[in-house]
Design an enzyme around this catalytic site. Structure first.
Site, mmCIF file in Angstrom:
data_model
loop_
_atom_site.group_PDB
_atom_site.id
_atom_site.type_symbol
_atom_site.label_atom_id
_atom_site.label_comp_id
_atom_site.label_asym_id
_atom_site.label_seq_id
_atom_site.Cartn_x
_atom_site.Cartn_y
_atom_site.Cartn_z
ATOM 1 N N GLU A 1 0.856 -1.191 0.000
ATOM 2 C CA GLU A 1 0.000 0.000 0.000
ATOM 3 C C GLU A 1 0.888 1.235 0.000
ATOM 4 O O GLU A 1 1.775 1.366 0.829
ATOM 5 C CB GLU A 1 -0.920 -0.019 1.231
ATOM 6 C CG GLU A 1 -1.688 1.259 1.485
ATOM 7 C CD GLU A 1 -2.514 1.726 0.293
ATOM 8 O OE1 GLU A 1 -3.346 0.954 -0.221
ATOM 9 O OE2 GLU A 1 -2.316 2.886 -0.148
ATOM 10 N N THR B 1 -11.707 3.985 -0.932
ATOM 11 C CA THR B 1 -12.466 3.402 0.170
ATOM 12 C C THR B 1 -12.760 4.400 1.291
ATOM 13 O O THR B 1 -13.682 4.220 2.069
ATOM 14 C CB THR B 1 -11.677 2.167 0.704
ATOM 15 O OG1 THR B 1 -11.598 1.220 -0.366
ATOM 16 C CG2 THR B 1 -12.330 1.518 1.897
ATOM 17 N N HIS C 1 -25.117 -1.753 -1.778
ATOM 18 C CA HIS C 1 -26.215 -1.620 -2.732
ATOM 19 C C HIS C 1 -26.997 -2.907 -2.895
ATOM 20 O O HIS C 1 -26.463 -4.011 -2.696
ATOM 21 C CB HIS C 1 -25.656 -1.199 -4.101
ATOM 22 C CG HIS C 1 -25.286 0.254 -4.157
ATOM 23 N ND1 HIS C 1 -26.233 1.254 -4.180
ATOM 24 C CD2 HIS C 1 -24.079 0.869 -4.186
ATOM 25 C CE1 HIS C 1 -25.617 2.442 -4.229
ATOM 26 N NE2 HIS C 1 -24.307 2.237 -4.226
ATOM 27 N N LYS D 1 -26.036 7.239 -9.908
ATOM 28 C CA LYS D 1 -27.261 6.953 -9.177
ATOM 29 C C LYS D 1 -27.873 8.228 -8.617
ATOM 30 O O LYS D 1 -28.884 8.171 -7.932
ATOM 31 C CB LYS D 1 -26.955 5.957 -8.061
ATOM 32 C CG LYS D 1 -26.359 4.651 -8.591
ATOM 33 C CD LYS D 1 -26.057 3.667 -7.476
ATOM 34 C CE LYS D 1 -25.376 2.408 -7.992
ATOM 35 N NZ LYS D 1 -23.911 2.575 -8.129
ATOM 36 N N ARG E 1 -14.159 8.291 -8.161
ATOM 37 C CA ARG E 1 -14.479 6.930 -8.620
ATOM 38 C C ARG E 1 -13.480 6.528 -9.698
ATOM 39 O O ARG E 1 -13.237 7.309 -10.627
ATOM 40 C CB ARG E 1 -15.879 6.886 -9.219
ATOM 41 C CG ARG E 1 -17.000 7.385 -8.315
ATOM 42 C CD ARG E 1 -18.282 7.487 -9.126
ATOM 43 N NE ARG E 1 -19.429 8.017 -8.393
ATOM 44 C CZ ARG E 1 -19.685 9.313 -8.224
ATOM 45 N NH1 ARG E 1 -18.855 10.224 -8.701
ATOM 46 N NH2 ARG E 1 -20.768 9.695 -7.575
ATOM 47 N N SER F 1 -18.480 2.410 -8.433
ATOM 48 C CA SER F 1 -19.613 1.931 -7.648
ATOM 49 C C SER F 1 -20.292 0.811 -8.438
ATOM 50 O O SER F 1 -20.349 0.894 -9.654
ATOM 51 C CB SER F 1 -20.584 3.077 -7.418
ATOM 52 O OG SER F 1 -21.564 2.690 -6.513
ATOM 53 N N CYS G 1 -17.798 14.576 21.312
ATOM 54 C CA CYS G 1 -18.889 14.459 20.328
ATOM 55 C C CYS G 1 -19.257 13.002 20.087
ATOM 56 O O CYS G 1 -20.421 12.654 20.028
ATOM 57 C CB CYS G 1 -18.493 15.100 19.006
ATOM 58 S SG CYS G 1 -18.117 16.849 19.132
HETATM 59 C C1 LIG Z 1 -18.123 9.102 -4.785
HETATM 60 C C2 LIG Z 1 -18.154 7.612 -4.668
HETATM 61 C C3 LIG Z 1 -19.267 6.956 -4.177
HETATM 62 C C4 LIG Z 1 -19.284 5.581 -4.088
HETATM 63 N N1 LIG Z 1 -20.345 4.979 -3.473
HETATM 64 C C5 LIG Z 1 -20.343 3.641 -3.319
HETATM 65 C C6 LIG Z 1 -21.382 2.993 -2.611
HETATM 66 O O1 LIG Z 1 -22.231 3.643 -2.014
HETATM 67 N N2 LIG Z 1 -21.396 1.648 -2.568
HETATM 68 C C7 LIG Z 1 -20.449 0.916 -3.180
HETATM 69 O O2 LIG Z 1 -20.549 -0.302 -3.149
HETATM 70 N N3 LIG Z 1 -19.416 1.493 -3.811
HETATM 71 C C8 LIG Z 1 -19.336 2.842 -3.880
HETATM 72 N N4 LIG Z 1 -18.286 3.443 -4.501
HETATM 73 C C9 LIG Z 1 -17.241 2.618 -5.017
HETATM 74 C C10 LIG Z 1 -16.307 2.118 -3.921
HETATM 75 O O3 LIG Z 1 -15.954 3.169 -3.056
HETATM 76 C C11 LIG Z 1 -15.064 1.550 -4.554
HETATM 77 O O4 LIG Z 1 -15.439 0.604 -5.498
HETATM 78 C C12 LIG Z 1 -14.148 0.875 -3.562
HETATM 79 O O5 LIG Z 1 -13.915 1.666 -2.435
HETATM 80 C C13 LIG Z 1 -12.871 0.579 -4.271
HETATM 81 O O6 LIG Z 1 -12.000 -0.047 -3.394
HETATM 82 P P1 LIG Z 1 -10.556 -0.413 -3.900
HETATM 83 O O7 LIG Z 1 -9.966 -1.206 -2.814
HETATM 84 O O8 LIG Z 1 -10.642 -0.986 -5.242
HETATM 85 O O9 LIG Z 1 -9.846 0.974 -4.112
HETATM 86 P P2 LIG Z 1 -9.020 1.871 -3.092
HETATM 87 O O10 LIG Z 1 -9.736 2.035 -1.824
HETATM 88 O O11 LIG Z 1 -8.634 3.087 -3.828
HETATM 89 O O12 LIG Z 1 -7.748 1.006 -2.805
HETATM 90 C C14 LIG Z 1 -6.672 0.931 -3.678
HETATM 91 C C15 LIG Z 1 -5.413 1.180 -2.910
HETATM 92 O O13 LIG Z 1 -4.316 0.977 -3.745
HETATM 93 C C16 LIG Z 1 -3.296 1.852 -3.367
HETATM 94 N N5 LIG Z 1 -2.342 1.979 -4.455
HETATM 95 C C17 LIG Z 1 -2.543 2.572 -5.652
HETATM 96 N N6 LIG Z 1 -1.423 2.483 -6.392
HETATM 97 C C18 LIG Z 1 -0.520 1.811 -5.670
HETATM 98 C C19 LIG Z 1 0.812 1.402 -5.907
HETATM 99 N N7 LIG Z 1 1.420 1.683 -7.040
HETATM 100 N N8 LIG Z 1 1.471 0.722 -4.953
HETATM 101 C C20 LIG Z 1 0.853 0.432 -3.763
HETATM 102 N N9 LIG Z 1 -0.406 0.797 -3.502
HETATM 103 C C21 LIG Z 1 -1.084 1.475 -4.446
HETATM 104 C C22 LIG Z 1 -4.053 3.105 -3.075
HETATM 105 O O14 LIG Z 1 -3.316 3.980 -2.253
HETATM 106 C C23 LIG Z 1 -5.309 2.588 -2.425
HETATM 107 O O15 LIG Z 1 -5.249 2.604 -1.009
HETATM 108 C C24 LIG Z 1 -18.222 4.822 -4.552
HETATM 109 C C25 LIG Z 1 -17.079 5.487 -5.028
HETATM 110 C C26 LIG Z 1 -17.036 6.871 -5.042
HETATM 111 C C27 LIG Z 1 -15.792 7.559 -5.422
#
Ligand SMILES: Cc1cc2nc3c(=O)[nH]c(=O)nc-3n(C[C@H](O)[C@H](O)[C@H](O)COP(=O)(O)OP(=O)(O)OC[C@H]3O[C@@H](n4cnc5c(N)ncnc54)[C@H](O)[C@@H]3O)c2cc1C
Ligand SMILES: Cc1cc2nc3c(=O)[nH]c(=O)nc-3n(C[C@H](O)[C@H](O)[C@H](O)COP(=O)(O)OP(=O)(O)OC[C@H]3O[C@@H](n4cnc5c(N)ncnc54)[C@H](O)[C@@H]3O)c2cc1C
Lengths: 412, 476
Positions: free
Chosen positions: B30, B40, B48, B249, B312, B338, B403
């Site tokens: 990470e 995240t 959902h 949405k 996103r 999402s 709080c």
């Molecule tokens: C505005 C918004 C609303 C959303 N609402 C919803 C919802 O209500 N319900 C739902 O199901 N989903 C929702 N989503 C989607 C959901 O948030 C994401 O699909 C999910 O959080 C993605 O998780 P992830 O682990 O793929 O990504 P991330 O949480 O981004 O994790 C990826 C990690 O990889 C790390 N990384 C990147 N590059 C490197 C590298 N080169 N070396 C090491 N580490 C690296 C990053 O730092 C990061 O911590 C929403 C997204 C957004 C932006």
């Protein structure tokens, strides 16, 4: 959970609470003061500047000095204090109070309760200023604790948003500690703090005060890099084209205090403008066993008024606890023209009290009237300086005959 | 067998946890200083139902199954989750037709319990909804959670099962030879591996490129939010959606698991390079207010305590890219827009336990323990339980965040579990997340962090060394 019965319980060990507990004990009550911090004094502890106590002690003291004096009075009163103990719940049935401390959860059954929890600061998020959320954005009170209590510098180059007293005092403090203070910004066309503070904190140090200015955006992802400063119109809306970027690593916010009444607001009527409980001249709320004093009733300028209110609340709460506070007839005070904050809300015959008034905007000349019975002319009234009108016994008697007392500040 | 997972968001964390069920060395890389600070950290936190997704998409394939797994997952990992249900609200006949389409789509996706409710039924359940509402599509399985806690809890559990966590270590290269993954290269070293999982969120396209792949192509789609204080908690019971648009949405009004109310998000496409553009904008916040008031006219902005934005990881196909690739040993869990949070448990299970377990011939370990206990939250304990905790450790009787009623004991425990910054403490305990936004507790938490870590207060950051909270000491 241990349950402790007590005559008068005071919540909050700032100036109001200390004075309240001491007065209640002097009135013969078994009085206990609860404070969540490890020390008594409340905000006084962090206010190391002079400007306290001119009325009460006829001397200019720093905040901690004022607290020290007040604690001397407390110690000789026989009241007891518990620190490091946070009140979490007030149950209107009983009444009872639950608090948490390292010794366990504590339950109290007081005959009278005095609410003296002070005020909290309005946070940055409430302003909805666009931008990312970097480090380096502090409310003034937090910046003050960092500097004055912990000896830490929040940054190297700062801008202050809001010209309330705390903002002005922090601008000077930071300047004296070697932080470059670029400016103090104020949304309104007049400063938000006492005039003497504008002079002593800014003018004396060449710190510019920009009226009708605000922060339109914050920049920087990790640590603050700068802010966009913008001029605003009469309604506080940004004037397009006046934006300019100012490089700073620290933004200090002095954008208002909010009376802290979270634990009681569910069952006691609040005055929506004061944002504190409705109180009579005895500082008794609409819930007879609940008294209130200090910045949680309304935000006061001077600790002297706060301590005076506290003492008064303590005395009457002690009498209530003894069953010697008959429900007197109360005469409502109602807001007339130009009255923002108003304390108290009811006069009680035979209970002399000052009336505290804050105007919503400045007036060059004004006539203050309390029910037409007491009138006073003022040159220059400002929202930043509370008006205090003392009512003599005679005036009070006359006012007591009225169905209601109208308080107003009219241009003269 | 050695497997590297890249990205400790909800997706990578859950995949890494599933992989620790097998005889393998699992490494999680990470780039941020803590877990769950990417996409995240800032999203709507909705689990959902699955009715929003077109049936032929990968999203639809994993959304409803992911939703069904949440209860069990959150029980195992001690993560807050509440099935509050959701309404999609229709204003006018045209939108009512959209509700019918969504219902049919949901049924095709296997979403249980969808019903169209009349105006009266909607208003009986949600009295603050705009009285002009025509009807509502009720989805009882929709839930809310705390997304970063999903990631933190999954990583804690995986570490207990043998995962090696590499924080603040960015993957900068992937060695591929003869069509097969050889090693992962980071700023700190080279790690020979047999397999790599790309769960790098917004940066998953760059990781894919390192392995020589052209998919996914990502661009950020920003969503801005306004968070209201707990005082607003009576405003809505369930998640309220407007009828959806092509792009999103829509702007919602929904409860958060700790009693606040969230308004948002917007949906604004940004240039491909703008991967850190998490600032809010005047226009965005204006839209949030407008959109929220359309659903719930009584939204009171004086209760706003915070604004924030999330990005996103969007792709032109608007769909997840998951599964094996032409590069042997390189697996994707990418383009997680999402409902990626919802789908994450189902994707993790499928990718680790079906695809990778079989392709890499992984064998089960006997000793996997699926249970993780969270940090005790005194705010959620009975008086007797809390008393007991204080008896064992008096610091649980000392309130630091007023709080959200968070004690010193909880903060110390968060630090013991890896919090190294103010945000690290905040996301693990909710201290500083409440009405005063840290105005009261920031300096107190700073002192506790410095004391527990044995460092100077100047070394305690908001997030990492680039975000110091204080910049020196007052002249003596
Ligand atoms: C505005 C918004 C609303 C959303 N609402 C919803 C919802 O209500 N319900 C739902 O199901 N989903 C929702 N989503 C989607 C959901 O948030 C994401 O699909 C999910 O959080 C993605 O998780 P992830 O682990 O793929 O990504 P991330 O949480 O981004 O994790 C990826 C990690 O990889 C790390 N990384 C990147 N590059 C490197 C590298 N080169 N070396 C090491 N580490 C690296 C990053 O730092 C990061 O911590 C929403 C997204 C957004 C932006
Ligand atoms: C920066 C600044 C500068 C000032 N300058 C001046 C000046 O120059 N001259 C002047 O006269 N006045 C000045 N004042 C005003 C004056 O200091 C205050 O009005 C006064 O001290 C307020 O006292 P209080 O008791 O109402 O509140 P506080 O001092 O805020 O005390 C309230 C106490 O209650 C405690 N508490 C709250 N909730 C709970 C709970 N649930 N359980 C237990 N304890 C709780 C708090 O910890 C706190 O100690 C200044 C104020 C500030 C902030």
């Amino acid at each position: 959970m241990r349950v402790r019965k007590i005559d008068v319980l005071v919540v909050g060990g700032g100036a109001a609470g200390i004075a309240a507990a001491a007065a209640a004990a002097r009135e013969g009550a078994d009085a206990l003061l609860i404070e969540r911090n490890d020390r008594l004094g409340g905000v006084l502890e962090q206010c190391i500047h002079p400007g306290f106590g001119l009325h009460r002690y006829r001397e200019e003291l720093t905040g901690p000095e004022f607290a020290h004096r007040l604690l001397g009075e407390f110690d000789s009163s026989g009241a007891e204090a518990v620190t490091g103990c946070t009140v979490l719940e007030v149950n209107p049935q009983g009444p009872s109070v639950v608090a948490a401390s390292p010794k366990g959860l504590l339950k109290f059954r007081p005959k009278a309760l005095i609410w003296a929890t002070g005020a909290r600061e309005r946070p940055f998020g409430a302003l909805r200023i666009p931008g990312a959320r970097p480090a380096g954005i502090y409310t003034a009170g937090l910046a003050q604790r960092l500097v004055n209590i912990h000896g830490l510098l929040p940054g190297r180059k700062a801008i202050v948003l809001g010209s309330g007293d705390i903002g002005l005092i922090m601008a000077r403090r930071l300047h004296l500690e070697g932080v470059e203070v670029v400016a103090v910004l104020e949304l309104r066309p007049f400063p938000g703090g006492l005039m003497r503070n504008v002079v002593q904190c800014l003018e004396d140090f060449g710190i510019p005060l920009l009226l009708r200015h605000t922060v339109a955006e914050v920049h920087g992802k990790d640590r603050l890099q700068g802010v966009t400063v913008v001029e605003v119109d009469e309604e506080g809306r940004p004037l397009p084209g006046t934006e300019r970027y100012v490089e700073v690593d620290t933004l200090v916010l002095s954008v208002g205090l909010i009376p802290e009444n979270r634990l009681i607001e569910g069952f006691v009527p609040l005055d929506p403008l004061n944002r504190g409980p409705v109180v009579n001249a005895r500082l008794q709320t609409e819930v007879p066993w609940l008294f209130a004093a200090g910045n949680n009733v309304a935000v006061f300028d001077l600790v002297d008024s706060v301590a005076a209110l506290g003492a008064r609340a303590g005395t009457f709460a002690a009498r209530y606890a003894r069953g010697e506070l008959p429900e007197g007839r109360a005469v409502p005070l109602v807001r007339g023209e130009n009255v923002l904050h108003l304390v108290p809300h009811r006069l009680v015959p035979g209970v002399p009290t000052p009336v505290y008034i804050r105007v919503p905007h400045p007036l060059p000349r004004a006539r203050v009237s309390i029910g037409g019975v007491v009138t006073r002319n003022h040159v220059g009234v400002r929202p930043t300086e509370m008006i205090e009108v003392k009512l003599s016994g005679e005036a009070l008697e006359e006012l007591a005959g009225l169905p209601e007392v109208r308080v107003e500040v009219s241009p003269a | 067998m050695r497997i590297a997972v890249i990205g400790a968001g909800a997706v990578g964390a859950l995949i890494a946890r599933e992989l620790t069920r097998y005889e393998a060395d699992v490494l999680l890389f990470e780039r941020e200083a803590d877990v769950g600070w990417g996409v995240t950290k800032a999203n709507s936190a909705i689990v959902h139902g699955g009715f929003h997704e077109a049936p032929d998409t990968v999203r639809a394939r994993f959304c409803a199954p992911g939703n069904a797994m949440y209860e069990g997952l959150c029980r195992e990992l001690d993560v807050p989750f509440r099935r509050v249900g959701a309404y999609v609200l229709a204003f006018g006949e045209e939108e009512l037709a959209v509700l019918r389409e969504l219902q049919a789509q949901g049924e095709e996706n296997g979403v249980p319990g969808l019903e169209i409710h009349s105006r009266e039924e909607v208003l009986a359940r949600e009295p603050h909804v705009n009285p002009e509402v025509r009807a509502g599509l009720w989805s009882p399985t929709v839930g809310i959670t705390e997304p970063w806690t999903v990631a933190i809890a999954a990583v804690e559990n995986a570490v207990a099962n043998g995962l090696k966590l590499h924080l603040a270590e960015e993957v900068t290269g992937i060695e591929v030879r003869a069509g097969r993954v050889q090693a992962v290269v980071t700023g700190k070293g080279r790690y020979p591996v047999d397999a790599v999982v790309n769960a790098a969120g917004l940066f998953a396209d760059r990781i894919a490129e390192m392995a020589g792949l052209k998919e996914p192509v990502l661009f950020p789609r920003r969503g801005e939010y306004i968070l209201l204080d707990k005082a607003a908690s009576g405003l809505v019971r369930s998640v309220l959606f407007p009828a959806p648009t092509e792009k999103s949405k829509g702007i919602l009004v929904l409860p958060t698991v700790d009693g606040g109310v969230l308004l948002g998000p917007t949906a604004e496409d940004l240039p491909r390079g703008a991967r850190e553009a998490v600032e809010t904008t005047p226009e965005g916040l204006r839209r949030v207010v407008e959109g929220a008031r359309r659903l719930v006219p009584g939204v009171d902005l004086s209760q706003a305590i915070k604004t924030f934005a999330g990005l996103r990881p969007e792709s032109p196909q608007e769909d997840f890219v998951v599964g094996p690739t032409v590069v042997k040993g390189f697996y994707q869990a990418a383009a997680m827009r999402s409902p990626g949070l919802t789908a994450a448990p189902a994707i993790a299970k499928w990718l680790a336990c079906e695809v990778m377990a079989s392709e890499l011939s992984l064998s089960r370990r006997g000793s996997f323990n699926p249970i993780r206990k969270g940090i005790p939250r005194v705010a959620e304990l009975s008086e007797a339980e809390w008393e007991e905790l204080i008896r064992k450790d008096p610091r649980y009787g000392r309130i630091v965040c007023f709080c959200n009623r968070v004690t010193e004991g909880e903060i110390v425990e968060a630090i013991r579990r890896g919090a190294r910054s103010l945000d690290g403490v905040k996301f693990r305990t909710r201290a500083g997340f409440g009405r005063c936004q840290g105005g009261f507790c920031t300096d107190r938490i700073l002192q506790i962090l410095a004391r527990e870590l044995g460092v100077e207060p100047e070394e305690v950051p908001l997030r990492d060394p680039s975000s110091p909270l204080v910049m020196g000491k007052v002249r003596p």
